[in-house]
Motif scaffolding. Structure first.
Motif, mmCIF file in Angstrom:
data_model
loop_
_atom_site.group_PDB
_atom_site.id
_atom_site.type_symbol
_atom_site.label_atom_id
_atom_site.label_comp_id
_atom_site.label_asym_id
_atom_site.label_seq_id
_atom_site.Cartn_x
_atom_site.Cartn_y
_atom_site.Cartn_z
ATOM 1 N N ILE A 51 11.284 -2.570 4.596
ATOM 2 C CA ILE A 51 10.466 -1.433 5.021
ATOM 3 C C ILE A 51 11.340 -0.256 5.411
ATOM 4 O O ILE A 51 11.095 0.889 5.002
ATOM 5 C CB ILE A 51 9.553 -1.844 6.202
ATOM 6 N N VAL A 52 12.373 -0.513 6.192
ATOM 7 C CA VAL A 52 13.282 0.563 6.611
ATOM 8 C C VAL A 52 13.946 1.203 5.397
ATOM 9 O O VAL A 52 14.074 2.429 5.302
ATOM 10 C CB VAL A 52 14.343 0.018 7.591
ATOM 11 N N GLY A 53 14.356 0.381 4.437
ATOM 12 C CA GLY A 53 15.002 0.914 3.238
ATOM 13 C C GLY A 53 14.056 1.777 2.412
ATOM 14 O O GLY A 53 14.443 2.856 1.945
ATOM 15 N N ILE A 54 12.825 1.306 2.235
ATOM 16 C CA ILE A 54 11.836 2.081 1.478
ATOM 17 C C ILE A 54 11.519 3.386 2.195
ATOM 18 O O ILE A 54 11.415 4.448 1.575
ATOM 19 C CB ILE A 54 10.557 1.256 1.257
ATOM 20 N N ASN A 55 11.353 3.337 3.520
ATOM 21 C CA ASN A 55 11.086 4.559 4.286
ATOM 22 C C ASN A 55 12.227 5.561 4.143
ATOM 23 O O ASN A 55 12.004 6.768 3.996
ATOM 24 C CB ASN A 55 10.886 4.225 5.766
ATOM 25 N N HIS A 56 13.449 5.052 4.189
ATOM 26 C CA HIS A 56 14.602 5.938 4.065
ATOM 27 C C HIS A 56 14.642 6.588 2.687
ATOM 28 O O HIS A 56 14.881 7.798 2.561
ATOM 29 C CB HIS A 56 15.889 5.143 4.317
ATOM 30 N N LEU A 57 14.400 5.790 1.664
ATOM 31 C CA LEU A 57 14.398 6.331 0.302
ATOM 32 C C LEU A 57 13.281 7.355 0.116
ATOM 33 O O LEU A 57 13.480 8.405 -0.504
ATOM 34 C CB LEU A 57 14.244 5.188 -0.705
ATOM 35 N N ALA A 58 12.101 7.074 0.683
ATOM 36 C CA ALA A 58 10.986 8.010 0.584
ATOM 37 C C ALA A 58 11.322 9.323 1.277
ATOM 38 O O ALA A 58 10.993 10.414 0.786
ATOM 39 C CB ALA A 58 9.726 7.400 1.190
ATOM 40 N N SER A 59 12.001 9.244 2.429
ATOM 41 C CA SER A 59 12.394 10.455 3.154
ATOM 42 C C SER A 59 13.378 11.280 2.341
ATOM 43 O O SER A 59 13.286 12.516 2.292
ATOM 44 C CB SER A 59 13.012 10.091 4.507
ATOM 45 N N LYS A 73 0.835 -1.201 0.000
ATOM 46 C CA LYS A 73 0.000 0.000 0.000
ATOM 47 C C LYS A 73 0.873 1.256 0.000
ATOM 48 O O LYS A 73 0.602 2.227 -0.701
ATOM 49 C CB LYS A 73 -0.914 -0.008 1.221
ATOM 50 N N GLN A 74 1.945 1.189 0.788
ATOM 51 C CA GLN A 74 2.866 2.332 0.819
ATOM 52 C C GLN A 74 3.488 2.572 -0.555
ATOM 53 O O GLN A 74 3.578 3.715 -1.022
ATOM 54 C CB GLN A 74 3.974 2.104 1.843
ATOM 55 N N LEU A 75 3.909 1.496 -1.206
ATOM 56 C CA LEU A 75 4.530 1.638 -2.522
ATOM 57 C C LEU A 75 3.551 2.228 -3.532
ATOM 58 O O LEU A 75 3.931 3.052 -4.371
ATOM 59 C CB LEU A 75 5.046 0.283 -3.010
ATOM 60 N N MET A 76 2.302 1.811 -3.456
ATOM 61 C CA MET A 76 1.308 2.354 -4.367
ATOM 62 C C MET A 76 1.073 3.842 -4.091
ATOM 63 O O MET A 76 0.905 4.640 -5.014
ATOM 64 C CB MET A 76 -0.011 1.581 -4.240
ATOM 65 N N GLU A 77 1.076 4.228 -2.820
ATOM 66 C CA GLU A 77 0.901 5.641 -2.482
ATOM 67 C C GLU A 77 2.105 6.469 -2.952
ATOM 68 O O GLU A 77 1.948 7.590 -3.437
ATOM 69 C CB GLU A 77 0.700 5.806 -0.970
ATOM 70 N N LEU A 78 3.289 5.895 -2.803
ATOM 71 C CA LEU A 78 4.482 6.586 -3.296
ATOM 72 C C LEU A 78 4.417 6.762 -4.808
ATOM 73 O O LEU A 78 4.778 7.809 -5.340
ATOM 74 C CB LEU A 78 5.742 5.804 -2.903
ATOM 75 N N ALA A 79 3.951 5.720 -5.498
ATOM 76 C CA ALA A 79 3.815 5.800 -6.948
ATOM 77 C C ALA A 79 2.815 6.869 -7.344
ATOM 78 O O ALA A 79 2.929 7.491 -8.393
ATOM 79 C CB ALA A 79 3.390 4.444 -7.515
ATOM 80 N N GLY A 80 1.815 7.104 -6.474
ATOM 81 C CA GLY A 80 0.817 8.139 -6.741
ATOM 82 C C GLY A 80 1.268 9.533 -6.361
ATOM 83 O O GLY A 80 0.507 10.487 -6.530
ATOM 84 N N GLY A 81 2.485 9.650 -5.835
ATOM 85 C CA GLY A 81 3.018 10.969 -5.507
ATOM 86 C C GLY A 81 2.969 11.332 -4.041
ATOM 87 O O GLY A 81 3.410 12.416 -3.646
ATOM 88 N N ASN A 82 2.435 10.457 -3.198
ATOM 89 C CA ASN A 82 2.377 10.736 -1.758
ATOM 90 C C ASN A 82 3.699 10.317 -1.118
ATOM 91 O O ASN A 82 3.836 9.197 -0.596
ATOM 92 C CB ASN A 82 1.201 9.999 -1.111
ATOM 93 N N LEU A 83 4.679 11.203 -1.124
ATOM 94 C CA LEU A 83 6.003 10.874 -0.604
ATOM 95 C C LEU A 83 6.034 10.816 0.914
ATOM 96 O O LEU A 83 7.053 10.442 1.497
ATOM 97 C CB LEU A 83 7.025 11.905 -1.106
ATOM 98 N N ALA A 84 4.946 11.183 1.570
ATOM 99 C CA ALA A 84 4.898 11.129 3.031
ATOM 100 C C ALA A 84 4.438 9.757 3.524
ATOM 101 O O ALA A 84 4.420 9.512 4.738
ATOM 102 C CB ALA A 84 3.964 12.207 3.572
ATOM 103 N N ALA A 85 4.081 8.871 2.594
ATOM 104 C CA ALA A 85 3.596 7.543 2.992
ATOM 105 C C ALA A 85 4.717 6.750 3.665
ATOM 106 O O ALA A 85 5.843 6.701 3.173
ATOM 107 C CB ALA A 85 3.075 6.794 1.767
ATOM 108 N N ARG A 86 4.413 6.132 4.795
ATOM 109 C CA ARG A 86 5.396 5.346 5.538
ATOM 110 C C ARG A 86 4.747 4.060 6.039
ATOM 111 O O ARG A 86 3.534 3.980 6.245
ATOM 112 C CB ARG A 86 5.945 6.116 6.742
#
Length: 221
Positions: free
Chosen positions: A70-78, A43-56
């Protein structure tokens, strides 16, 4: 966001959504769709793909393989969120500086669409405008200029797009606080459908020309 699409695809593969004949038992238990954290990550990845970079997604205290993902994706999103914010702040600062420079110009600057709508206006003081800026931006030239002047401006705009050269016109306007003024407008095409219009008050020059013409006429009598 190609990296997100790839991550989603990899997640779908890890979730046992393969079309080959390999058994789903090859998928580790932490990466299985039976793990609720895996669904949260997708779900987080889909939100990131939609432009919601605050998704964690919150990792668990287990710190297993899925938690490492999860930690890696969160770090990249940040990092992406910080980068986008920094770029937006830089762009906003640059725009403020640019507008500050433009506001020091004696000329009026209009960004005009080729159909005659005014997209932006930059001015020194509101007294230089025939109407307030909120009655200019987004409006067609015919909506805020006298009919004769509006047609003159539209003709110059059309010529500028046709010739791709600078087109100049002169006209007179009555301003509410400054009386009748003479103006020169230069039209310069800067985009496929946009032109920059530089308007200069030439009242002093035109007045001098009229006085010289009058003096010459009187001398010839």
């Amino acid at each position: 966001m190609n990296w997100v699409a790839s991550a989603v695809q990899r997640g779908a593969t890890a979730d046992g959504m393969k079309t080959d004949s390999r058994p789903s038992a090859a998928v580790g238990p932490t990466l299985s769709s039976e793990n609720p954290r895996f669904g949260a990550l997708m779900k987080q990845l889909m939100e990131l793909a939609g432009g919601n970079l605050a998704a964690r997604t919150d990792p668990s205290p287990l710190l297993d393989d899925l938690d490492m993902v999860i930690v890696g994706i969160n770090h990249l999103a940040s990092e992406l969120e910080t980068l986008v914010a920094a770029n937006q702040a830089s762009a906003a600062a640059a725009e403020r500086k640019l507008r500050g420079v433009f506001s020091a110009f004696p000329d009026l600057l209009f960004l005009v669409h080729r159909d005659g709508r005014c997209l932006e206006v930059t001015y020194g003081t509101r007294e230089d405008l025939i109407v307030p800026p909120e009655r200019i931006i987004g409006r067609h030239i015919r909506e805020f200029l006298p009919a004769g002047v509006a047609e003159l401006c539209l003709d110059a705009l059309a010529r500028a797009f046709r010739t791709q050269a600078v087109e100049s016109i002169e006209y007179r306007l009555r301003l509410s606080r400054r009386g009748v003024r003479d103006f020169e407008a230069r039209y310069l095409v800067i985009e496929a459908d946009q032109a920059l219009v530089i308007v200069r008050d030439i009242t002093a020059r035109k007045q001098a020309e009229r006085e010289m013409a009058e003096a010459k006429r009187q001398a010839e009598q």
